[in-house]
Design a protein around this motif. Structure first.
Motif, PDB file in Angstrom:
ATOM      1  N   ILE A  18      -6.058  -4.558  -9.213  1.00 15.27           N
ATOM      2  CA  ILE A  18      -5.226  -3.629  -9.970  1.00 15.27           C
ATOM      3  C   ILE A  18      -5.397  -2.226  -9.389  1.00 15.27           C
ATOM      4  O   ILE A  18      -6.492  -1.849  -8.989  1.00 15.27           O
ATOM      5  CB  ILE A  18      -5.566  -3.693 -11.477  1.00 15.27           C
ATOM      6  N   ASP A  19      -4.290  -1.527  -9.231  1.00 18.05           N
ATOM      7  CA  ASP A  19      -4.295  -0.153  -8.707  1.00 18.05           C
ATOM      8  C   ASP A  19      -4.326  -0.043  -7.189  1.00 18.05           C
ATOM      9  O   ASP A  19      -4.286   1.055  -6.655  1.00 18.05           O
ATOM     10  CB  ASP A  19      -5.489   0.652  -9.251  1.00 18.05           C
ATOM     11  N   ALA A  20      -4.411  -1.153  -6.491  1.00 18.33           N
ATOM     12  CA  ALA A  20      -4.454  -1.076  -5.026  1.00 18.33           C
ATOM     13  C   ALA A  20      -3.086  -0.701  -4.449  1.00 18.33           C
ATOM     14  O   ALA A  20      -2.981  -0.224  -3.329  1.00 18.33           O
ATOM     15  CB  ALA A  20      -4.933  -2.398  -4.434  1.00 18.33           C
ATOM     16  N   GLY A  21      -2.039  -0.936  -5.263  1.00 18.04           N
ATOM     17  CA  GLY A  21      -0.706  -0.547  -4.806  1.00 18.04           C
ATOM     18  C   GLY A  21       0.256  -1.705  -4.672  1.00 18.04           C
ATOM     19  O   GLY A  21       1.240  -1.629  -3.954  1.00 18.04           O
ATOM     20  N   LYS A  22       0.022  -2.776  -5.426  1.00 20.07           N
ATOM     21  CA  LYS A  22       0.905  -3.932  -5.358  1.00 20.07           C
ATOM     22  C   LYS A  22       2.336  -3.577  -5.793  1.00 20.07           C
ATOM     23  O   LYS A  22       3.302  -3.920  -5.122  1.00 20.07           O
ATOM     24  CB  LYS A  22       0.354  -5.042  -6.253  1.00 20.07           C
ATOM     25  N   THR A  23       2.440  -2.874  -6.925  1.00 16.76           N
ATOM     26  CA  THR A  23       3.761  -2.528  -7.444  1.00 16.76           C
ATOM     27  C   THR A  23       4.505  -1.635  -6.464  1.00 16.76           C
ATOM     28  O   THR A  23       5.684  -1.867  -6.163  1.00 16.76           O
ATOM     29  CB  THR A  23       3.613  -1.800  -8.807  1.00 16.76           C
ATOM     30  N   THR A  24       3.816  -0.616  -5.979  1.00 18.47           N
ATOM     31  CA  THR A  24       4.456   0.325  -5.055  1.00 18.47           C
ATOM     32  C   THR A  24       4.879  -0.403  -3.776  1.00 18.47           C
ATOM     33  O   THR A  24       6.000  -0.224  -3.294  1.00 18.47           O
ATOM     34  CB  THR A  24       3.486   1.484  -4.722  1.00 18.47           C
ATOM     35  N   THR A  25       4.016  -1.238  -3.252  1.00 10.63           N
ATOM     36  CA  THR A  25       4.338  -1.979  -2.029  1.00 10.63           C
ATOM     37  C   THR A  25       5.539  -2.898  -2.274  1.00 10.63           C
ATOM     38  O   THR A  25       6.465  -2.950  -1.463  1.00 10.63           O
ATOM     39  CB  THR A  25       3.117  -2.815  -1.562  1.00 10.63           C
ATOM     40  N   ASN A 138      -3.725  -0.401   2.378  1.00 13.08           N
ATOM     41  CA  ASN A 138      -2.810   0.602   1.792  1.00 13.08           C
ATOM     42  C   ASN A 138      -3.553   1.919   1.527  1.00 13.08           C
ATOM     43  O   ASN A 138      -4.769   1.993   1.682  1.00 13.08           O
ATOM     44  CB  ASN A 138      -2.230   0.025   0.496  1.00 13.08           C
ATOM     45  N   LYS A 139      -2.815   2.914   1.108  1.00 17.13           N
ATOM     46  CA  LYS A 139      -3.350   4.233   0.741  1.00 17.13           C
ATOM     47  C   LYS A 139      -4.058   4.916   1.909  1.00 17.13           C
ATOM     48  O   LYS A 139      -5.084   5.580   1.716  1.00 17.13           O
ATOM     49  CB  LYS A 139      -4.290   4.138  -0.475  1.00 17.13           C
ATOM     50  N   MET A 140      -3.536   4.727   3.124  1.00 18.11           N
ATOM     51  CA  MET A 140      -4.136   5.381   4.293  1.00 18.11           C
ATOM     52  C   MET A 140      -4.074   6.898   4.177  1.00 18.11           C
ATOM     53  O   MET A 140      -4.791   7.608   4.869  1.00 18.11           O
ATOM     54  CB  MET A 140      -3.415   4.943   5.581  1.00 18.11           C
ATOM     55  N   ASP A 141      -3.199   7.390   3.307  1.00 14.48           N
ATOM     56  CA  ASP A 141      -3.039   8.850   3.141  1.00 14.48           C
ATOM     57  C   ASP A 141      -4.071   9.440   2.172  1.00 14.48           C
ATOM     58  O   ASP A 141      -4.182  10.645   2.035  1.00 14.48           O
ATOM     59  CB  ASP A 141      -1.639   9.148   2.578  1.00 14.48           C
ATOM     60  N   LYS A 142      -4.796   8.570   1.481  1.00 16.36           N
ATOM     61  CA  LYS A 142      -5.659   9.037   0.394  1.00 16.36           C
ATOM     62  C   LYS A 142      -7.012   9.547   0.907  1.00 16.36           C
ATOM     63  O   LYS A 142      -7.526   9.031   1.904  1.00 16.36           O
ATOM     64  CB  LYS A 142      -5.884   7.852  -0.559  1.00 16.36           C
TER      65      LYS A 142
HETATM   66  P1  GDP Z   1      -0.889  -1.971  -8.723  1.00 18.68           P
HETATM   67  O1  GDP Z   1      -1.708  -1.858  -9.963  1.00 18.68           O
HETATM   68  O2  GDP Z   1      -1.644  -2.665  -7.631  1.00 18.68           O
HETATM   69  O3  GDP Z   1       0.469  -2.518  -8.929  1.00 18.68           O
HETATM   70  O4  GDP Z   1      -0.757  -0.472  -8.151  1.00 18.68           O
HETATM   71  P2  GDP Z   1       0.448   0.575  -8.204  1.00 18.68           P
HETATM   72  O5  GDP Z   1       1.435   0.292  -7.149  1.00 18.68           O
HETATM   73  O6  GDP Z   1       0.906   0.738  -9.602  1.00 18.68           O
HETATM   74  O7  GDP Z   1      -0.341   1.874  -7.742  1.00 18.68           O
HETATM   75  C1  GDP Z   1      -1.466   2.371  -8.458  1.00 18.68           C
HETATM   76  C2  GDP Z   1      -1.578   3.875  -8.230  1.00 18.68           C
HETATM   77  O8  GDP Z   1      -1.849   4.138  -6.853  1.00 18.68           O
HETATM   78  C3  GDP Z   1      -0.286   4.614  -8.561  1.00 18.68           C
HETATM   79  O9  GDP Z   1      -0.639   5.855  -9.125  1.00 18.68           O
HETATM   80  C4  GDP Z   1       0.362   4.806  -7.212  1.00 18.68           C
HETATM   81  O10 GDP Z   1       1.195   5.950  -7.153  1.00 18.68           O
HETATM   82  C5  GDP Z   1      -0.836   4.966  -6.298  1.00 18.68           C
HETATM   83  N1  GDP Z   1      -0.543   4.518  -4.918  1.00 18.68           N
HETATM   84  C6  GDP Z   1       0.072   3.369  -4.522  1.00 18.68           C
HETATM   85  N2  GDP Z   1       0.175   3.327  -3.190  1.00 18.68           N
HETATM   86  C7  GDP Z   1      -0.403   4.457  -2.718  1.00 18.68           C
HETATM   87  C8  GDP Z   1      -0.590   4.997  -1.409  1.00 18.68           C
HETATM   88  O11 GDP Z   1      -0.196   4.437  -0.387  1.00 18.68           O
HETATM   89  N3  GDP Z   1      -1.231   6.204  -1.338  1.00 18.68           N
HETATM   90  C9  GDP Z   1      -1.676   6.886  -2.441  1.00 18.68           C
HETATM   91  N4  GDP Z   1      -2.284   8.046  -2.254  1.00 18.68           N
HETATM   92  N5  GDP Z   1      -1.502   6.411  -3.696  1.00 18.68           N
HETATM   93  C10 GDP Z   1      -0.871   5.220  -3.832  1.00 18.68           C
END
Ligand code: GDP
Length: 411
Positions: A18-25, A138-142
């Motif tokens: 959770i929070d790794a970025g599944k939804t965004t990806t 993911n999140k290489m920018d973080k």
């Molecule tokens: P999920 O719980 O795996 O579905 O994760 P989400 O896609 O909801 O992302 C969780 C949080 O991480 C959100 O606040 C996103 O905006 C953030 N996030 C997702 N991808 C990235 C990324 O590539 N870089 C950064 N800095 N934040 C990201």
């Protein structure tokens, strides 16, 4: 060859902590794949993001249990079915169920966290169900992002062999683009939206790192392929084709795991991720045939063949405000036709298939049939529940429930 259409299919899940970025990806993938196939209007630039925001509000995109998308690779159209795998630890049973309908998966990691405990759980489930994987750092920018942290964790925490097929140009605030280590080309993003990429030679400053990473990549490929191994031992470079073929074979056998990088939030790396889904994850023809148990306790296989006997699995039931009960199915063998009758062998019932739908990111498409290898939703099934087996009206009893975990095969 019969069933050749299946070479162009990829049925994948996106698995993550959770929070790794599944939804965004997933959103980014649906954006690119939707646009390529020109579903609905053409969206560009800022309108794109608007569209995604609206979709998110309406909740259509990510709530579909299986979304059918398209991606073009080397001039060919591929169908990519994205199956929603629940990510939260409480839903591991759900994850287990959804693993059965995947042919491959993208494991998303947060590069600033490496491999987190929940990712480990999902990884083990994928191991159990024999699901080939590629990994997306993911999140290489973080702040704190490190590609090598992810590679190290895959090795140490998951005990798997990572095959780095990419390397990031810069990390954290400096993340500018991606080096493709297989083809030895670099891709720099030229707009803030991350939609424009410029391809160029590898910048000199990354030469040493690329050499080191490529050595790791070739070593991984050599583990699974003799031709690459021979060249490796003689200090020769494999060709791109040899390397891709070796990586593909090793990935499908779950012996190695290609690792990519990017930032879904900044929309970077997603097109290259889709290319890798096509290049390295299997088509339904490349995974072991699903097995069922017959009345007498025997075992029966259903190879992916649209002319074979119907064998389908219901894997998610959803209720839709407009059409009522939607039963998501994966067809393994045969063809399910709208208006036909099927046997639900789990419930011991005969049921009528009403209408059939393919769910796209921003529209539904009514179809007359779903063929082996395809996924879609059935309207009209009253009794089917998650995990139920559906077979032809007149076929002999078989239950797909007791699927054994297939052994990995190297061909
Ligand atoms: P999920 O719980 O795996 O579905 O994760 P989400 O896609 O909801 O992302 C969780 C949080 O991480 C959100 O606040 C996103 O905006 C953030 N996030 C997702 N991808 C990235 C990324 O590539 N870089 C950064 N800095 N934040 C990201």
């Amino acid at each position: 060859m019969a069933n050749e259409y299946l070479n162009d299919f990829r049925n994948i899940g996106i698995a993550a902590h959770i929070d790794a970025g599944k939804t965004t990806t997933t959103e980014r993938i649906l954006y690119y794949t939707g646009r390529t196939h020109n579903i609905g209007e053409v969206h560009d630039g800022a309108a794109t993001m608007d569209w995604m925001a609206q979709e998110r509000e309406r909740g259509i995109t990510i709530t579909a249990a299986a979304t059918t998308a398209h991606w073009e690779r080397f001039g060919k159209d591929y169908t990519v079915n994205i199956i929603d795998t629940p990510g939260h630890v409480d839903f591991t049973i759900e994850v287990e169920r959804s693993m059965r309908v995947l042919d491959g998966a993208v494991a998303v990691f947060d590069s600033s966290q490496g491999v987190e405990p929940q990712s480990e759980t999902v990884w083990r489930q994928a191991d159990r169900y024999g699901v080939p994987r590629i990994a997306f750092a993911n999140k290489m920018d973080k702040t704190g992002a490190s590609f090598e942290l992810v590679l190290g964790d895959i090795k140490e925490r998951l005990g798997a062999i990572p095959a780095p097929i990419q390397y990031p140009m810069g990390e954290e605030n400096d993340f500018k683009g991606i080096i493709d280590l297989v083809r030895q080309r670099a891709y720099t993003y030229t707009n803030d939206l991350g939609t424009d990429i410029k391809e160029h030679d590898i910048p000199e400053q990354f030469a040493d790192k690329v050499e080191e990473m490529r050595a790791q990549l070739i070593e991984a490929a050599a583990e699974v392929d003799e031709a690459v191994m021979e060249k490796y031992l003689e200090g020769e470079e494999p060709t791109v084709e040899e390397l891709v073929a070796a990586l593909r074979k090793g990935t499908i056998a779950q012996k190695i795991f290609p690792v990519l990088c990017g930032s879904a939030l900044k929309n970077k790396g997603v097109q290259l991720l889709l290319d890798a889904v096509i290049d390295y994850l299997p088509s339904p023809l490349e995974v072991p045939a699903i097995k069922g148990t017959t009345d007498e306790g025997g075992s029966k296989e259903f190879p992916a063949d649209d002319k074979g006997e119907l064998a389908a699995l219901a894997f998610k039931i959803m209720s839709d405000p407009y059409v009522g009960r939607l039963t998501f199915v994966r067809i393994y063998s045969g063809t399910m036709k709208s208006g036909s009758y099927v046997q639900n062998t789990t419930k011991g019932k005969r049921e009528r298939v009403g209408r059939l739908l393919k769910m796209h990111a921003n529209q539904r498409e009514e179809v007359q049939e779903l063929k082996a290898g395809e996924l879609g939703a059935v309207i009209g099934l009253k009794d089917a529940g998650t995990g139920n087996t559906l077979i032809g009206e007149d076929d002999d009893f078989v239950a797909l429930e007791s699927i054994e975990v297939p052994d990995p095969v190297i061909t």
